[in-house]
Design an enzyme around this catalytic site. Structure first.
Site, PDB file in Angstrom:
ATOM      1  N   HIS A  85       0.942  -1.312  -0.426  1.00 55.72           N
ATOM      2  CA  HIS A  85       0.056  -0.045  -0.122  1.00 55.72           C
ATOM      3  C   HIS A  85       0.824   1.565  -0.087  1.00 55.72           C
ATOM      4  O   HIS A  85       1.952   1.521   0.839  1.00 55.72           O
ATOM      5  CB  HIS A  85      -1.038  -0.492   1.106  1.00 55.72           C
ATOM      6  CG  HIS A  85      -0.064  -0.310   2.435  1.00 55.72           C
ATOM      7  ND1 HIS A  85       0.340   1.518   3.338  1.00 55.72           N
ATOM      8  CD2 HIS A  85       0.230  -1.255   3.299  1.00 55.72           C
ATOM      9  CE1 HIS A  85       0.605   1.029   4.386  1.00 55.72           C
ATOM     10  NE2 HIS A  85       0.687  -0.279   4.437  1.00 55.72           N
ATOM     11  N   ASP A  87      -0.681   4.097   0.453  1.00 56.75           N
ATOM     12  CA  ASP A  87      -0.512   5.217   1.474  1.00 56.75           C
ATOM     13  C   ASP A  87      -0.684   4.813   2.900  1.00 56.75           C
ATOM     14  O   ASP A  87      -0.437   4.110   3.833  1.00 56.75           O
ATOM     15  CB  ASP A  87      -2.835   5.235   1.734  1.00 56.75           C
ATOM     16  CG  ASP A  87      -3.273   3.581   2.457  1.00 56.75           C
ATOM     17  OD1 ASP A  87      -2.725   2.478   1.773  1.00 56.75           O
ATOM     18  OD2 ASP A  87      -3.959   3.791   3.200  1.00 56.75           O
ATOM     19  N   ASP A 118       6.188   1.842   6.802  1.00 54.08           N
ATOM     20  CA  ASP A 118       5.053   1.736   6.569  1.00 54.08           C
ATOM     21  C   ASP A 118       4.058   1.931   4.844  1.00 54.08           C
ATOM     22  O   ASP A 118       3.791   2.511   5.808  1.00 54.08           O
ATOM     23  CB  ASP A 118       4.874   1.109   7.600  1.00 54.08           C
ATOM     24  CG  ASP A 118       3.335   1.001   7.725  1.00 54.08           C
ATOM     25  OD1 ASP A 118       2.967  -0.630   6.514  1.00 54.08           O
ATOM     26  OD2 ASP A 118       2.225   1.200   8.315  1.00 54.08           O
ATOM     27  N   GLU A 152      -5.097   0.942   2.724  1.00 47.97           N
ATOM     28  CA  GLU A 152      -4.741   0.086   3.806  1.00 47.97           C
ATOM     29  C   GLU A 152      -4.723   0.616   4.751  1.00 47.97           C
ATOM     30  O   GLU A 152      -5.584  -0.203   6.603  1.00 47.97           O
ATOM     31  CB  GLU A 152      -3.572  -0.646   3.136  1.00 47.97           C
ATOM     32  CG  GLU A 152      -3.521  -2.274   4.579  1.00 47.97           C
ATOM     33  CD  GLU A 152      -2.614  -1.479   5.270  1.00 47.97           C
ATOM     34  OE1 GLU A 152      -2.532  -2.890   6.381  1.00 47.97           O
ATOM     35  OE2 GLU A 152      -1.989  -0.398   6.216  1.00 47.97           O
ATOM     36  N   GLU A 153      -4.597   1.526   5.078  1.00 47.97           N
ATOM     37  CA  GLU A 153      -4.689   2.813   6.408  1.00 47.97           C
ATOM     38  C   GLU A 153      -5.550   2.944   6.741  1.00 47.97           C
ATOM     39  O   GLU A 153      -6.201   2.893   8.052  1.00 47.97           O
ATOM     40  CB  GLU A 153      -3.447   3.590   6.460  1.00 47.97           C
ATOM     41  CG  GLU A 153      -2.161   3.175   6.496  1.00 47.97           C
ATOM     42  CD  GLU A 153      -0.938   2.067   7.291  1.00 47.97           C
ATOM     43  OE1 GLU A 153      -1.847   1.762   8.195  1.00 47.97           O
ATOM     44  OE2 GLU A 153      -0.269   2.173   7.233  1.00 47.97           O
ATOM     45  N   GLU A 181       5.023  -6.047   4.351  1.00 42.78           N
ATOM     46  CA  GLU A 181       4.609  -5.375   5.083  1.00 42.78           C
ATOM     47  C   GLU A 181       6.072  -5.170   6.094  1.00 42.78           C
ATOM     48  O   GLU A 181       6.017  -5.769   6.343  1.00 42.78           O
ATOM     49  CB  GLU A 181       3.642  -5.577   5.948  1.00 42.78           C
ATOM     50  CG  GLU A 181       2.346  -5.392   5.550  1.00 42.78           C
ATOM     51  CD  GLU A 181       1.323  -3.829   6.441  1.00 42.78           C
ATOM     52  OE1 GLU A 181       2.401  -3.507   6.310  1.00 42.78           O
ATOM     53  OE2 GLU A 181       0.969  -3.448   5.521  1.00 42.78           O
ATOM     54  N   HIS A 366       4.223   4.851  11.614  1.00 39.28           N
ATOM     55  CA  HIS A 366       3.589   5.085  12.412  1.00 39.28           C
ATOM     56  C   HIS A 366       3.880   6.501  13.981  1.00 39.28           C
ATOM     57  O   HIS A 366       3.306   7.558  14.036  1.00 39.28           O
ATOM     58  CB  HIS A 366       2.048   4.519  13.429  1.00 39.28           C
ATOM     59  CG  HIS A 366       1.125   3.442  12.446  1.00 39.28           C
ATOM     60  ND1 HIS A 366       0.501   2.741  12.311  1.00 39.28           N
ATOM     61  CD2 HIS A 366       1.968   3.921  10.697  1.00 39.28           C
ATOM     62  CE1 HIS A 366      -0.173   3.287  11.269  1.00 39.28           C
ATOM     63  NE2 HIS A 366       0.553   2.493  10.571  1.00 39.28           N
TER      64      HIS A 366
END
Length: 405
Positions: A85, A87, A118, A152-153, A181, A366
């Site tokens: 992903h 995003d 990520d 995905e997020e 991931e 994150h």
């Protein structure tokens, strides 16, 4: 909605350079569900490599449209897919960052930016591995594909799951998938994922009748029932774990009454808890368990259930062995075959083909100052390149689509 896209103007990017590719992706501020040009960067390097690129935009029930990318090189089977992903989560307090979150700066051997870990770094490493595979003139006994989502997020409604449905409608399948991931806790090579726990959230509201605390016989206090139910649900373990899964975990996240005074018995009380469950359970069995406890406690209840994903396992086999061997050959570490952590889009892919996950180090994902080591980008590229060579060698030329990985 889908269309084949023209080649975007990104010819200056070297597809064999995972560092430059990661920087280009980070400089697209693709905070979910915005794309901000990230998929265009990917198309710009994939199309010249011979990939047919499809931009797929989905929306549902008023949700924001999400752009996705499916790119495939070759039309024969088997089809090896890399999924990920572009995003990213919001940056949070930007003032707390010591670098600009979307600049892609390199400091002391680390590439900083939201999405570095990520998982834009892994996507760049996979493309670099493919580009090197092509540049070396190595045989391609089948097809290579990338399934890249922008959801995905977020709620994961208009992303990977919808792309897989689109593929099924076209009669196109995947034979094996590697998701990038960030699976490693602290050091590249420590861990890969061969499954994930399921996730289900319960919102319980115990219903009663409001009244004065001095006249409890004229009221029906729902809070003792709520407390009793929560104590029973959280007081005993759901299981002891399995050979590939840790014990299931039930965690209460909030208890809310909203009572502004001390002399009123409230009419209701609400609690929310999440269960991360292994393959001994299903959403249906867990809901039955919760409702059984509530029936024994008694009283009136309102129950809401939200399922994020089922538990799943790709049993150790050829695919996991190939990835583990590639990891060990590059890093010198034998990766643990784990099912820990949260959910990922592998929960959708597992219904279509064997899937494992291996990416960078997730310690900074994150967080403020998210980053990935430049050396890890190079080693990830080497690992993915080894996976491609070994996986296609194991499957041979001309094997029919749908073969077990």
């Amino acid at each position: 909605m889908a269309h084949a896209s023209p080649t975007p103007p990104n010819a200056a990017l070297d597809p064999t350079d995972p560092v430059a590719l990661t920087q280009a992706l980070i400089r697209c501020a693709s905070v979910t569900p915005a794309d901000a040009g990230a998929l265009g960067v990917l198309e710009g390097v994939l199309a010249p490599l011979g990939f047919t690129c499809h931009r797929l935009t989905f929306t549902e029930d008023g949700t924001a449209p999400v752009e996705n990318l499916y790119a495939r090189l070759g039309d024969a089977g088997p089809n090896f897919c890399f999924a990920g992903h572009t995003d990213v989560v919001p940056v949070g307090d930007e003032a707390a960052w010591t670098v600009a979150p979307f600049a892609g700066d390199i400091i002391d051997g680390r590439l900083f930016g939201r999405g570095a870990s990520d998982m834009k770094g892994a996507i760049a490493a996979f493309i670099a591995a493919v580009a090197r595979h092509r540049a070396a003139g190595l045989p391609l006994a089948g097809s290579l594909s990338l399934l890249i989502t922008g959801d995905e997020e977020g709620p994961s409604i208009n992303g990977t799951r919808k792309v897989l449905g689109w593929l099924a409608e076209r009669g196109e399948g995947l034979d094996a998938c590697l998701v990038g991931e960030p699976t490693n806790p602290q050091r590249l090579g420590q861990m890969m994922k061969i499954g994930r726990r399921g996730s289900i959230t319960f919102t319980l509201t115990s219903l009663g009748a409001q009244g004065h605390v001095a006249y409890p016989h004229l009221a029906d206090n729902p809070l003792p029932r709520l407390a009793q139910a929560l104590a029973r649900l959280s007081g005993e373990p759901l299981d002891q774990g399995t050979p590939h899964f840790q014990p299931s975990s039930l965690q209460i996240t909030t208890i809310d009454v909203g009572n502004p005074t001390t002399n009123i018995i409230p009419a209701k009380g609400t609690a929310v808890f999440n269960v991360r469950f292994n393959d001994l359970h299903s959403p249906a069995s867990l809901e039955a368990h919760v409702r059984g406890v509530l029936a024994e406690v008694g009283g009136a209840w309102d129950v809401k259930v939200a399922v994020s994903g089922d538990a799943f396992l790709t049993p150790p086999g050829q695919l996991s062995a190939i990835v583990a061997q590639a990891v060990q050959s590059v890093t010198g570490l034998e990766p643990e075959l784990s099912t820990s952590g949260g959910t990922s889009d592998a929960r959708f892919i597992k219904n279509h083909c064997p899937v494992v996950e291996f990416g960078g180090v997730g310690a900074s994902m994150h967080k403020v100052d998210e980053h990935i080591a430049v050396e890890d980008l190079t080693r990830l590229t080497d690992i993915y390149a080894r996976v491609l060579v070994d996986w296609f060698a194991a499957h041979g030329v001309g094997q029919a689509p749908g073969a077990t990985a």
